[in-house]
Design a protein around this motif. Structure first.
Motif, PDB file in Angstrom:
ATOM      1  N   VAL A 160      -4.638 -41.126  90.809  1.00 44.27           N
ATOM      2  CA  VAL A 160      -4.378 -41.140  89.372  1.00 44.27           C
ATOM      3  C   VAL A 160      -3.772 -39.802  88.947  1.00 44.27           C
ATOM      4  CG1 VAL A 160      -5.411 -41.364  87.088  1.00 44.27           C
ATOM      5  CG2 VAL A 160      -6.228 -42.807  88.966  1.00 44.27           C
ATOM      6  N   MET A 161      -4.295 -38.710  89.500  1.00 35.57           N
ATOM      7  CA  MET A 161      -3.748 -37.398  89.154  1.00 35.57           C
ATOM      8  C   MET A 161      -2.253 -37.322  89.503  1.00 35.57           C
ATOM      9  SD  MET A 161      -6.205 -35.674  87.777  1.00 35.57           S
ATOM     10  CE  MET A 161      -5.744 -33.934  87.804  1.00 35.57           C
ATOM     11  N   GLN A 162      -1.857 -37.995  90.586  1.00 35.71           N
ATOM     12  CA  GLN A 162      -0.444 -37.914  90.975  1.00 35.71           C
ATOM     13  C   GLN A 162       0.463 -38.684  90.023  1.00 35.71           C
ATOM     14  OE1 GLN A 162       0.087 -38.433  95.249  1.00 35.71           O
ATOM     15  NE2 GLN A 162      -0.687 -36.360  95.594  1.00 35.71           N
ATOM     16  N   ALA A 163      -0.131 -39.421  89.101  1.00 34.55           N
ATOM     17  CA  ALA A 163       0.686 -40.030  88.044  1.00 34.55           C
ATOM     18  C   ALA A 163       1.302 -38.944  87.171  1.00 34.55           C
ATOM     19  CB  ALA A 163      -0.156 -40.984  87.203  1.00 34.55           C
ATOM     20  N   MET A 164       0.849 -37.699  87.329  1.00 34.26           N
ATOM     21  CA  MET A 164       1.508 -36.587  86.636  1.00 34.26           C
ATOM     22  C   MET A 164       2.989 -36.507  87.020  1.00 34.26           C
ATOM     23  SD  MET A 164      -1.390 -33.630  86.619  1.00 34.26           S
ATOM     24  CE  MET A 164      -2.821 -33.774  85.524  1.00 34.26           C
ATOM     25  N   GLU A 165       3.344 -37.030  88.186  1.00 31.85           N
ATOM     26  CA  GLU A 165       4.755 -37.109  88.582  1.00 31.85           C
ATOM     27  C   GLU A 165       5.565 -37.929  87.590  1.00 31.85           C
ATOM     28  OE1 GLU A 165       6.265 -35.916  91.639  1.00 31.85           O
ATOM     29  OE2 GLU A 165       4.405 -34.750  91.696  1.00 31.85           O
ATOM     30  N   ARG A 166       4.879 -38.839  86.908  1.00 29.85           N
ATOM     31  CA  ARG A 166       5.576 -39.663  85.917  1.00 29.85           C
ATOM     32  C   ARG A 166       5.383 -39.091  84.515  1.00 29.85           C
ATOM     33  NH1 ARG A 166       4.353 -45.876  85.380  1.00 29.85           N
ATOM     34  NH2 ARG A 166       3.002 -45.472  87.158  1.00 29.85           N
ATOM     35  N   GLY A 167       4.942 -37.823  84.480  1.00 34.17           N
ATOM     36  CA  GLY A 167       4.813 -37.152  83.198  1.00 34.17           C
ATOM     37  C   GLY A 167       3.496 -37.432  82.489  1.00 34.17           C
ATOM     38  N   ILE A 168       2.576 -38.056  83.185  1.00 34.79           N
ATOM     39  CA  ILE A 168       1.305 -38.417  82.553  1.00 34.79           C
ATOM     40  C   ILE A 168       0.341 -37.249  82.671  1.00 34.79           C
ATOM     41  CG2 ILE A 168      -0.691 -39.931  82.803  1.00 34.79           C
ATOM     42  CD1 ILE A 168       1.275 -42.174  83.469  1.00 34.79           C
ATOM     43  N   GLY A 169      -0.190 -36.791  81.550  1.00 37.83           N
ATOM     44  CA  GLY A 169      -1.065 -35.638  81.553  1.00 37.83           C
ATOM     45  C   GLY A 169      -2.525 -36.025  81.538  1.00 37.83           C
ATOM     46  N   ILE A 170      -3.263 -35.550  82.537  1.00 41.54           N
ATOM     47  CA  ILE A 170      -4.698 -35.819  82.620  1.00 41.54           C
ATOM     48  C   ILE A 170      -5.401 -34.497  82.371  1.00 41.54           C
ATOM     49  CG2 ILE A 170      -6.545 -36.548  84.180  1.00 41.54           C
ATOM     50  CD1 ILE A 170      -4.002 -38.249  85.437  1.00 41.54           C
ATOM     51  N   GLY A 171      -6.119 -34.426  81.275  1.00 38.53           N
ATOM     52  CA  GLY A 171      -6.660 -33.156  80.804  1.00 38.53           C
ATOM     53  C   GLY A 171      -7.899 -32.697  81.551  1.00 38.53           C
ATOM     54  N   LEU A 172      -8.664 -33.652  82.063  1.00 36.45           N
ATOM     55  CA  LEU A 172      -9.936 -33.299  82.712  1.00 36.45           C
ATOM     56  C   LEU A 172     -10.250 -34.359  83.749  1.00 36.45           C
ATOM     57  CD1 LEU A 172     -12.617 -31.672  82.809  1.00 36.45           C
ATOM     58  CD2 LEU A 172     -13.490 -33.176  81.010  1.00 36.45           C
TER      59      LEU A 172
END
Lengths: 711, 711
Positions: free
Chosen positions: A180-192
């Motif tokens: 799920v954290m690697q969804a940051m590649e799609r610009g998705i920000g996970i704060g915690l």
């Protein structure tokens, strides 16, 4: 189920500590202690005190080392424990003695590693509890606080994780959470991201609770292998709902294979998938089946919460893609909006005559030749007040044309509150895609995935509207396990006596101790009647000739006595017989329903309600609720039956007494709540419901109780 | 339905022409004629003759131009028509006159552009038919022959499309087909793409037929908005099945929204989604719901065909991911294999004690520290003879470790016939991903998508095994439409007389013309009986008091006569009454089924069979077949009912007379085949089936026929 106060821990000093000790700090390249140190000191922007603890070093990277937690000059809020399993207990003892608030135990080799590890883990727990120390882990990758830019983790990915954002992620294991954290590649920000590992103390539910209150978190995502404490989980998701924050959950264990694999992985009690899904639905947790669904759904909520509109718009430049998307909308039971006359007017003026200007809009390949066509029409569609959101399926990457479309989407969104949802269907991830990602659109990659996320978004909006102002649920007090866990079945007569005491209507019935008494009872209630063997030891009465139905007169009742007794004697010679239960036959017509109650080991008493008779097992047309329920739940349950139409006058049948069914469900719930300490199982099947005014009555009743005294 | 010989056109000279004329060749940058010329001359490797036709040029790019098709020095196999709509008919006339075999009409502005365009299109068709010219298009992007490296298309994407491969793609519209072509980004090779546009002549089915015979095509993929000629489609997919080539189909129009959008897009008759899905299933066409599913499924088949094994293996280095994947396998009704002792021995020896060595295999994070662990174990799992294939879910891109895993997968596959299916779940598409793509693995992007493709692959294997040696289906001859399309309903008595003639068992019944006759009939057959009004004009008999059941004696029968006649007279005063149908009541017990037959406008007569009574509409527990059917279909249909357990002795019920149901289905099919020219609709509901030996009988029968004489 463990006893609990359902209260979540106050995690503020764990998430935003003022000081941290890293126990097992190291400069040995690649070691857990070194990687954690690097994340904490190099990649975090923590401005509190960091103490390094390592008895064999006086300093690491120029920073002083302390030999033990005991020796620290001040008490840290958090101790991050990165020592081998064999040294963990000593560290925990020191932390507890010193008054440390939280220990984050990265080390593995405990509950997941067999019986000895499990015993160590229990000792760890006892030590911590005595000292008021709260434990996070063990066997976890740590805590990744992106919005606070603090990595209490050994993961070398931490420096790549630093896209802040409104999503809170609470998982048990690390692998799927990392995905799920690697969804940051799609610009998705996970704060915690909290990954609670073996959950010796703090659980996923504690973090859901924290995120429900955290101002920087808008959407909560959770990946669960098992739920340790059901009521605590329910309390946490209720808090999230009360604060208007959606919780999106993926629970492993929907199939036997998954249950077994999850158990071997985390030693979690995975619980029943049906009960889990029912609890999710009941409390508004949005259940997803796969990681990509979870990411797409979470991001849609992060972009915008559902509002008053449910209907969707589709805007596309390919007729086939428009049709495919419209199809998916219809198949999912969602609605396409009717545009306002103003929108239609603009589309008519700007699009060619052969374009489709209804919904879906098909601009046609005119977008290739006329570079302004999207610019002049998309914003108008997206702003149409009849739309909840606008879907823009992009079937292919056509280079410049598609990049222009991306720009148009980004610009249109700027002037529009309702989200525009581009779907990037192509495997070619060109400039247009990159622009959409950079602008925070995080495009889903298929029509199906997008529609499934949108469907959940719309459904959550409905759930919110239907459950506004719902009182927080007070769960029945949990009983300490009784004695040896033994149970007994009441006889049907006993069970029905209990139901009657609880104010539940039943057909006239009575227990006859002789053939004569049976006849007299039947004469008193009128014919036809049913006769059933009455014995605590006989549950499956029909199977041994213990039931006769449709008895028309006294002679038939006396004959039934003789035949039933002979048959029972033959099949189950040692049984203690109370006599025959004589009961008036249910009127002809009506519908057979069923109500069951079981005690789920995770959540407590759960009611199953639905179509009864021979169709129960075939169509499984049932719905479930965690008890207790109120009138609103009861009304919803009846309407959730696929066969509700049967009760509602389908095919020329009379309307059934739905009000009586609803009242019965609430009465059964009340009954369970009063007997929650002993009630193990209850099965009312069939429950007969007649036409409006005729009532709803259990025709058969099984109640299983725990025996013994509390341990 | 148009009349047809079901025979597909011979397309070899279209796909592999010896000479081509480009009519409308141009050097005006960006024009259709220029783009097509570039594709044909610059990007194709065509070694036949190319003639450029343009009356206003003498040469283009140094190549001679001819003023017309008539003026060409030789007759080309194919004319590619890239002139404006207004000039197309003239070109078609010339081509037909000249004896050209095929015209590929790229131009738009015909059937999709309204009534006038539709008329032009019909004229085009008539001209071509008279001259023996076959037409492809109009309103299409052309024909993309990748394996033959020949682009008869104006698409500027053609030069990017040149990854040869074993997939044949047949679509109507261009947009969705182009999306599939872009799967080449994931290394997927599509050898031939036909996009038939308005299908004025050649249809998708012709290309399926061609691909079924083409040696370079292993897997056929089709995207359909509508099917013009059902029997031709069925013949084509049967040919593919006979040649062992799977056909994967996505049909738009599953929901009302999709149907409407597809109709407005292509003016196709989309047909009934239920019938379409039933025909797909019956003839082994693998139905998918989304483009990404289609791509994943096609590529799995292209990599390997299903064999004798159905059971799967999972190999993973994250426990959570393993559990999620196992869960998806179980939820899809698929099976995890038991490893052979040899495999288990290797896993035990090579993996750490805390790893999971059952199925799923969880190597644990040991893969991070021990670089040989996958190398020494994956090949052994993948080669286990108990496995159909091995799934390797890759939850995250961990850089070097994941790249090594990709290398290990590529190497393991080299020594292994069963496919290894890596799932690349992360949004991060690093080196490991690129290596897998380059090696032809085309990884699916989510567990759900992978399992759904694998499920279809396994199911197709089962379908193939079950349908080996199936005789090609002989469809009933299609009747020319009758007169004015008017229909009439037979009375129940007439309908039952027809059924009886066809050898279908019925309860004793007879038509009574007076109360006395009714009583005499009932006395003759024995009580209880049912009385029903007999009139061609009354279909819903119960609704107007036209039915009485459970009549116990002659007096009740005579009373029923009076009451029914009075009620019918009151509700439908003008109806022509034949009398009362007197019928013996069905025995108690038994199960109510239903058999329906409708005439689908695309495919012809379709049978619907399933659970009858009040549950038909609620649970829709029905299955369908295109008629005629044989004994094997009938047996399968009965077992496809979800409620088959009801017939098979569930919950202590007697086993039903399944053989009689099967025989009845075949008799009904035979009856329909004999009356196919007139039969419009048939409804046997309920059909009563008793215990084994008691038979299966329609209790009610509606037959609707076409009237009039053939037009």
């Amino acid at each position: 189920m463990e006893t609990t106060q359902n209260s979540a821990a106050d995690l503020s000093r764990l998430i935003r500590p003022r000081s941290i000790a890293l126990v097992g700090a190291s400069d040995r390249e690649g070691s857990i202690g070194e990687r954690t140190l690097t994340n904490l000191v190099t990649h975090s922007s923590f401005d509190g005190e960091v103490y390094l603890v390592n008895p064999s070093k006086s300093e690491i990277r120029g920073q002083r080392c302390w030999p033990s937690v005991a020796s620290l000059p001040a008490t840290p809020d958090v101790a991050v424990v990165a020592v081998p399993a064999s040294g963990v207990l000593t560290v925990i003892e020191e932390c507890a003695a010193r008054g440390v608030a939280f220990a984050v135990i990265l080390s593995s080799g405990f509950g997941e590693a067999g019986a000895e590890g499990e015993r160590e883990q229990q000792r760890m727990k006892e030590i911590a509890e005595r000292g008021g120390l709260r434990l996070y882990g063990p066997n976890c990758p740590g805590l990744t606080n992106v919005n606070g830019r603090l990595g209490l983790t050994f993961s070398p990915s931490f420096p790549h994780d630093l896209t802040p954002g409104p999503i809170g992620l609470a998982t048990q294991g690390g692998g799927l959470g990392r995905n799920v954290m690697q969804a940051m590649e799609r610009g998705i920000g996970i704060g915690l991201w909290a990954s609670t590992g073996n959950e010796v103390d703090l659980q996923v539910a504690d973090f859901i609770h924290y995120m429900a209150e955290a101002p920087d978190i808008k959407v909560i995502v959770t990946l669960l292998e098992g739920i340790k404490d059901g009521p605590k989980f329910v309390a946490a998701v209720q808090r999230a709902a009360a604060n208007g924050k959606p919780v999106i959950g993926l629970k492993v264990g929907k199939s036997e294979y998954g249950r077994r694999a999850a158990q071997s992985h985390t030693a979690s009690l995975t619980g029943s998938a049906e009960v889990n899904s029912a609890v999710f639905r009941q409390f508004g947790v949005i259940e997803v089946d796969d990681i990509d669904e979870l990411v797409d759904t979470a991001w849609l909520f992060a972009r915008a919460m559902p509002g008053a509109q449910d209907a969707l718009g589709i805007y596309c430049s390919s007729g086939g893609t428009a049709a495919l998307t419209a199809d998916a909308v219809g198949s999912a039971g969602l609605t396409l909006a009717a545009f306002t006359p103003e929108t239609t007017e603009v589309l008519r003026a700007k699009l060619p005559a052969y374009a489709a200007i209804g919904n879906p809009v098909d601009t046609t390949a005119m977008v290739l030749s006329d570079k302004t066509v999207v610019e002049t029409t998309l914003g108008c569609v997206a702003n149409d007040p009849n739309l909840a959101l606008t879907i823009v399926p992009i079937a292919l990457d056509y280079g410049e044309t598609t990049t222009r479309l991306a720009d148009n989407i980004i610009n249109a969104q700027k002037g529009c509150a309702a989200p525009i949802v581009p779907i990037w269907m192509s495997d070619r991830l060109g400039e247009g895609y990159q622009k959409l990602v950079a602008a925070g659109f995080a495009p889903p990659h298929s029509v199906g995935k997008a529609i499934s996320a949108i469907g959940r978004w719309v459904e959550y909006g409905r759930w919110q509207r239907a459950n506004t102002g719902a009182e927080p649920r007070v769960l029945p007090p949990l009983a300490a396990p009784l004695g040896d866990g033994a149970t007994r079945s009441l006889s049907e007569a006993q069970a029905k006596a209990r139901l009657r005491e609880a104010g539940i209507a039943l057909l006239p019935h009575g227990l006859a101790r002789s053939a004569e008494e049976a006849r007299a009872l039947a004469d008193g209630m009128g014919y036809p009647v049913v006769a059933k063997i009455a014995s605590e030891q006989i549950v499956h009465k029909s199977d041994i000739g213990g039931v006769q139905v449709g008895l028309q007169d006294g002679a038939q009742v006396e004959a039934a006595w003789r035949e039933i007794m002979a048959s029972v004697l033959k099949h189950q010679p040692g049984a203690t017989i109370d006599g025959l239960l004589i009961e008036k036959m249910a009127p002809r017509g009506g519908v057979e329903l069923m109500i069951g109650v079981t005690r789920d080991p995770v959540f407590g008493h759960v009611m199953t309600f639905g179509l009864g008779g021979i169709y129960v097992e075939i169509f499984r047309d049932v719905t479930r609720r965690l008890l207790p329920i109120g009138a609103r739940d009861a009304a919803a349950m009846v309407r959730e039956m696929r066969s509700f139409a049967l009760l509602d006058g389908a095919r020329g049948r009379p309307k059934a007494d739905v009000a009586a069914v609803e009242a019965l469900l609430v009465r059964v719930s009340d009954f369970v709540a009063r007997h929650a300490d002993r009630l193990e199982e209850m099965d009312l099947n069939p429950v007969w419901v007649g036409a409006a005014g005729e009532g709803a009555m259990p025709l058969d009743a099984v109640i299983v109780e725990r025996t013994g005294t509390p341990a």
